[in-house]
Design a protein around this motif. Structure first.
Motif, PDB file in Angstrom:
ATOM      1  N   GLN A   1       7.032 -15.251   4.744  1.00 23.27           N
ATOM      2  CA  GLN A   1       7.825 -14.801   5.982  1.00 23.27           C
ATOM      3  C   GLN A   1       7.360 -15.274   7.274  1.00 23.27           C
ATOM      4  OE1 GLN A   1       7.838 -10.629   7.263  1.00 23.27           O
ATOM      5  NE2 GLN A   1       9.946 -10.637   7.594  1.00 23.27           N
TER       6      GLN A   1
ATOM      7  N   ASN B   1      16.127 -12.018   5.417  1.00 16.40           N
ATOM      8  CA  ASN B   1      14.727 -11.577   5.514  1.00 16.40           C
ATOM      9  C   ASN B   1      14.391 -10.453   4.646  1.00 16.40           C
ATOM     10  OD1 ASN B   1      12.349 -12.873   7.202  1.00 16.40           O
ATOM     11  ND2 ASN B   1      14.204 -13.008   8.444  1.00 16.40           N
TER      12      ASN B   1
ATOM     13  N   LEU C   1      11.774 -10.893   1.228  1.00 22.47           N
ATOM     14  CA  LEU C   1      10.638 -10.030   0.919  1.00 22.47           C
ATOM     15  C   LEU C   1      10.699  -9.750  -0.484  1.00 22.47           C
ATOM     16  CD1 LEU C   1      10.459  -8.077   4.320  1.00 22.47           C
ATOM     17  CD2 LEU C   1       8.888  -9.866   3.397  1.00 22.47           C
TER      18      LEU C   1
ATOM     19  N   PRO D   1       3.624 -12.263   4.537  1.00 20.31           N
ATOM     20  CA  PRO D   1       4.302 -12.026   5.591  1.00 20.31           C
ATOM     21  C   PRO D   1       3.491 -12.353   6.925  1.00 20.31           C
ATOM     22  CG  PRO D   1       3.009  -9.873   4.683  1.00 20.31           C
ATOM     23  CD  PRO D   1       2.746 -11.035   3.756  1.00 20.31           C
TER      24      PRO D   1
ATOM     25  N   GLN E   1       7.190  -4.716   8.193  1.00 20.99           N
ATOM     26  CA  GLN E   1       7.929  -5.628   7.566  1.00 20.99           C
ATOM     27  C   GLN E   1       8.007  -4.954   6.133  1.00 20.99           C
ATOM     28  OE1 GLN E   1      10.271  -7.929   8.618  1.00 20.99           O
ATOM     29  NE2 GLN E   1       9.601  -6.731  10.405  1.00 20.99           N
TER      30      GLN E   1
ATOM     31  N   GLU F   1      -1.623 -10.804   3.920  1.00 16.87           N
ATOM     32  CA  GLU F   1      -0.977 -10.636   5.217  1.00 16.87           C
ATOM     33  C   GLU F   1      -1.564 -11.633   6.282  1.00 16.87           C
ATOM     34  OE1 GLU F   1      -0.210  -5.813   4.723  1.00 16.87           O
ATOM     35  OE2 GLU F   1      -1.888  -6.453   5.951  1.00 16.87           O
TER      36      GLU F   1
ATOM     37  N   PRO G   1       1.882  -5.636   9.253  1.00 14.37           N
ATOM     38  CA  PRO G   1       3.218  -5.889   8.675  1.00 14.37           C
ATOM     39  C   PRO G   1       3.417  -4.575   7.461  1.00 14.37           C
ATOM     40  CG  PRO G   1       1.442  -7.434   7.508  1.00 14.37           C
ATOM     41  CD  PRO G   1       0.882  -6.791   8.569  1.00 14.37           C
ATOM     42  N   THR G   2       2.572  -4.001   7.181  1.00 15.69           N
ATOM     43  CA  THR G   2       2.660  -2.825   6.132  1.00 15.69           C
ATOM     44  C   THR G   2       2.331  -1.485   6.414  1.00 15.69           C
ATOM     45  OG1 THR G   2       1.775  -4.581   4.843  1.00 15.69           O
ATOM     46  CG2 THR G   2       2.032  -2.436   3.807  1.00 15.69           C
TER      47      THR G   2
END
Ligand code: NAD
Length: 431
Positions: free
Chosen positions: A232, A294, A298, A307, A313, A329, A334-335
């Motif tokens: 991503q 998007n 994922l 990501p 995300q 990552e 992102p998490t």
């Protein structure tokens, strides 16, 4: 114009600290400090940044009569470890909380990698796509002047992040040099090579991430020659990570940028996508792949999901449906906390951001060292040293994760926080 109208036209964040990213960074820190039984005084010292400055300043637009007021930030989280270090982000969501979260993560990242820096970050709340090159130059020079007393080669060294690049670093370096009266390349990293930039810096974050993916693949038993990856973000980090994975024989089946995602079961041709991007400025309309959202991207079935775009995300909404074996990552934050628990329960191996994207600051450190010594290294030396530092940090994190039976993110945080806490205890409290 009434007062109400004025307020409508200005973007005023409700509360500067009220940011989901800062909340995430603080909760991660508090969780790790509880696990390690961190001294309460040290915990409280580290929960907020040591220094933070906000400036509102004018940017003259190309139409001479137009002047836009913009907001800029610089945050230094910890000054204990050496000069502070961190990128500058140009993005329309930037606020004090976001910049503070990024600065805090920089502290743990530098400590985890054993680099002699504390964490910092900066940003300007603009959409850079809406600014011309000359407007960006004026904005960057004024931003540098607003923070000129805060930064310095021995104080705080900026670098590129989302929305900024080597050219922006060149303008900062020039503005700072004009102020001090001599050329000071060591004020920023991520500069163009001709101005003292480091060979390999531009691709270092993506390269470092792929060095870690190689180690993690060995650990969890993925054969990279037969593996698939989904990425991503197709900017600095994502594009470079895709290139290095492709070189290892990994099939890139999905990529995305802000416009859309692309999927091809037989693998995407990166150079053809580059050509398409060059002509069209967007992934939309690329013929040899299916266009997906998007969110769909994922949840594609793959070995490695990376990501490499922006924060928040992977959440409790999609973590149960991810079909990857490894989450690598490249992006910061992102998490979410909830997603971390779900991924741990589901056995997804995570290369957490403060480890995953640390290749960038590691080579930035190399650049600073070369600038202060006025001696340039070859690309081979840069990559060899980067590889060594990344693999060592991976092994340290993995050992901590296995020893304490915690996920890789918690292990990386524990490693970073413990080092900063030790340094703080040794230095003591002044006066
Ligand atoms: P960049 O601006 O070069 O690229 C960002 C990419 O993300 C672009 O392709 C953009 O189109 C895409 N994107 C933006 N919004 C998106 C969305 N909603 N959905 C999907 N894609 C979207 O930025 P970068 O330098 O590659 O940084 C990406 C991330 O990596 C950031 O979180 C940054 O903090 C982190 N990071 C960067 C570096 C570095 O050296 N550049 C180092 C460490 C961490």
């Amino acid at each position: 114009m009434t007062t109400e109208n004025v307020q409508d036209e200005l973007t005023i964040p409700e509360a500067e600290w009220n940011s989901s990213m800062f909340n995430l960074a603080q909760q991660q820190f508090l969780g790790a400090s509880k696990l390690m039984g961190l001294d309460e005084n040290i915990r409280n010292r580290l929960l907020f940044p040591q220094r933070a400055q906000i400036a509102s300043f004018p940017c003259r637009k190309d139409k001479y009569s137009e002047v836009e007021t913009v907001f800029g930030y610089r945050v230094q989280h910890v000054l204990t470890m050496g000069p502070t270090k961190g990128g500058i982000r140009y993005h329309e969501d930037v606020n004090l909380g976001e910049v503070s979260a990024l600065a805090m993560w920089m502290t743990w990242k530098c400590a985890l990698m054993h680099l002699p820096f504390g964490g910092a970050k900066g940003g300007v709340r603009i959409n850079p796509a809406e600014f011309s090159r000359s407007e960006l130059q004026r904005l960057t020079r004024r931003y540098t002047m607003e923070f000129v007393n805060m930064i310095g080669p021995d104080k705080d060294i900026p670098a590129p992040d989302m929305g900024t690049n080597a050219q922006v670093m060149a303008w900062i370096m020039d503005t700072y040099s004009q102020q001090v009266g001599y050329t000071a390349p060591e004020i920023v990293t991520g500069k163009p090579i001709v101005l003292g930039g480091c060979k390999g810096r531009e691709e270092a974050t993506g390269r470092g991430l792929v060095y870690l993916i190689q180690e993690a693949a060995l650990h969890i038993g993925i054969d990279l020659k037969n593996a698939t990856a989904v990425i991503q973000g197709f900017g600095n980090v994502g594009r470079n990570a895709a290139t290095f994975l492709e070189q290892l024989g990994v099939k890139i089946i999905g990529i995305s940028d802000v416009s859309c995602g692309l999927y091809s079961e037989k693998g995407l041709a990166l150079s053809a996508i580059d050509d398409h991007l060059q002509k069209n400025g967007t992934l939309v309309g690329y013929k040899d792949a299916s266009q997906i959202s998007n969110n769909e991207l994922l949840e594609l079935e793959c070995d490695i999901l990376a990501p490499c775009a922006l924060q928040n995300q992977i959440t409790d909404q999609n973590a149960p449906y991810l079909k990857c074996k490894m989450l690598a990552e490249g992006a910061n934050g992102p998490t979410s906390l909830e997603a971390d628990k779900i991924l741990w329960d589901r056995g997804v191996f995570v290369l957490p951001d403060i480890l995953g994207n640390a290749g960038g600051v590691t080579v930035s450190y190399f650049e600073w060292v070369q600038n202060t010594q006025e001696f340039a290294w070859t690309l081979e030396v840069v990559n060899e040293r980067l590889h060594h530092i990344m693999v060592e940090a991976f092994q340290r994190t993995l050992m901590r994760s296995q020893r304490d039976n915690v996920d890789m993110r918690t292990a990386a945080l524990l490693e970073g926080i413990a080092r900063v806490a030790e340094a703080k205890l040794l230095r003591g409290v002044f006066p």
